[in-house]
Design an enzyme around this catalytic site. Structure first.
Site, PDB file in Angstrom:
ATOM      1  N   ASP A   1       0.826  -1.099  -0.077  1.00 35.96           N
ATOM      2  CA  ASP A   1      -0.036   0.216  -0.222  1.00 35.96           C
ATOM      3  C   ASP A   1       0.937   1.289   0.202  1.00 35.96           C
ATOM      4  O   ASP A   1       2.009   1.214   0.338  1.00 35.96           O
ATOM      5  CB  ASP A   1      -0.858  -0.061   1.242  1.00 35.96           C
ATOM      6  N   MET A   2       0.523   2.367  -0.532  1.00 35.47           N
ATOM      7  CA  MET A   2       1.229   3.562  -0.455  1.00 35.47           C
ATOM      8  C   MET A   2       1.140   4.325   0.579  1.00 35.47           C
ATOM      9  O   MET A   2       2.014   4.704   1.504  1.00 35.47           O
ATOM     10  CB  MET A   2       1.154   4.371  -1.682  1.00 35.47           C
TER      11      MET A   2
END
Length: 225
Positions: A8-9
């Site tokens: 995930d960022m």
């Protein structure tokens, strides 16, 4: 055999969620609604198409009464105005080491412009596949974003590990039947209890990732639990 890591960022690679929260609150306030930080963190990982109806109902309004594109436009403008680009300490160096061992991917609920803008500045040339909130119809907690990443990487689900910091992201990874590590950046560790492993912070996350062996099998770990 482990072949790929899927990150995930927001909240895993970049300390950005407080800026997202502030931008969404501004957009809602401009539309005559009020929401809280915890409302936004609760749906972290979803795209505007799926997340906005939930937030509007939290504000005790009906989604059909609002234009999603107008709200999203205000949010994007405010986010661009206030955002301070900052990767978590050590993450870029960690990814550079991991890239020599594995395929790397990002799966984010944020839109294409925001995701690629951040990755191009902070992690140029690092990722082999990127899936944004614009690339799938059904965002997290649906498994679609992670399944899309697996497809783009051309690997098996049992050859991947997902790294997530959000409840919906962990749920999506498990629905996709992928081993998931949770890092509680903005939520309590107990809120990530569906993950296969929860690490205490980013330092422990990076230590764990760098200690992984290429022969590591999420399927074997699951059987040992």
């Amino acid at each position: 055999m482990l072949k790929a890591l899927i990150f995930d960022m927001d909240g895993v690679l970049v300390d950005s969620m407080p800026f997202h929260a502030a931008a969404w609150k501004k957009a809602f306030l401009d539309m005559g609604m009020k929401i809280q930080d915890e409302d936004i963190y609760a749906i972290e990982g979803s795209n505007p198409r799926n997340g906005l109806p939930l937030l509007i109902r939290k504000a005790r309004k009906e989604p059909d009464d609002f234009d999603f594109e107008t709200i999203t436009t205000i949010y994007r403008q405010e986010f661009k105005r206030i955002f301070e680009l900052k990767a978590f300490d050590g993450m870029k160096e960690c990814l550079e080491l991991l890239k020599s061992r594995y395929l790397l991917s990002v799966v984010s609920g944020s839109d294409h412009f925001i995701v690629h803008g951040i990755l191009d500045q902070l992690f140029p040339g690092i990722f082999d596949a990127v899936v944004t909130g614009d690339d799938v119809l059904n965002s997290k907690p649906h498994p679609d974003p992670f399944l899309k990443a697996v497809e783009l990487l051309n690997v098996g689900k049992k050859e991947c590990i997902v790294i997530e910091n959000a409840t919906l992201g962990v749920e999506a990874a498990k629905k996709a039947d992928i081993y998931c590590i949770g890092v509680p950046t903005y939520v309590k560790p107990s809120e990530l209890n569906k993950a296969d492993l929860v690490v205490g912070d980013h330092k422990k996350l990076m230590e764990h990732l760098l200690s992984l062996e290429t022969l590591f099998s999420p399927e074997l770990v699951l059987r040992r639990r």
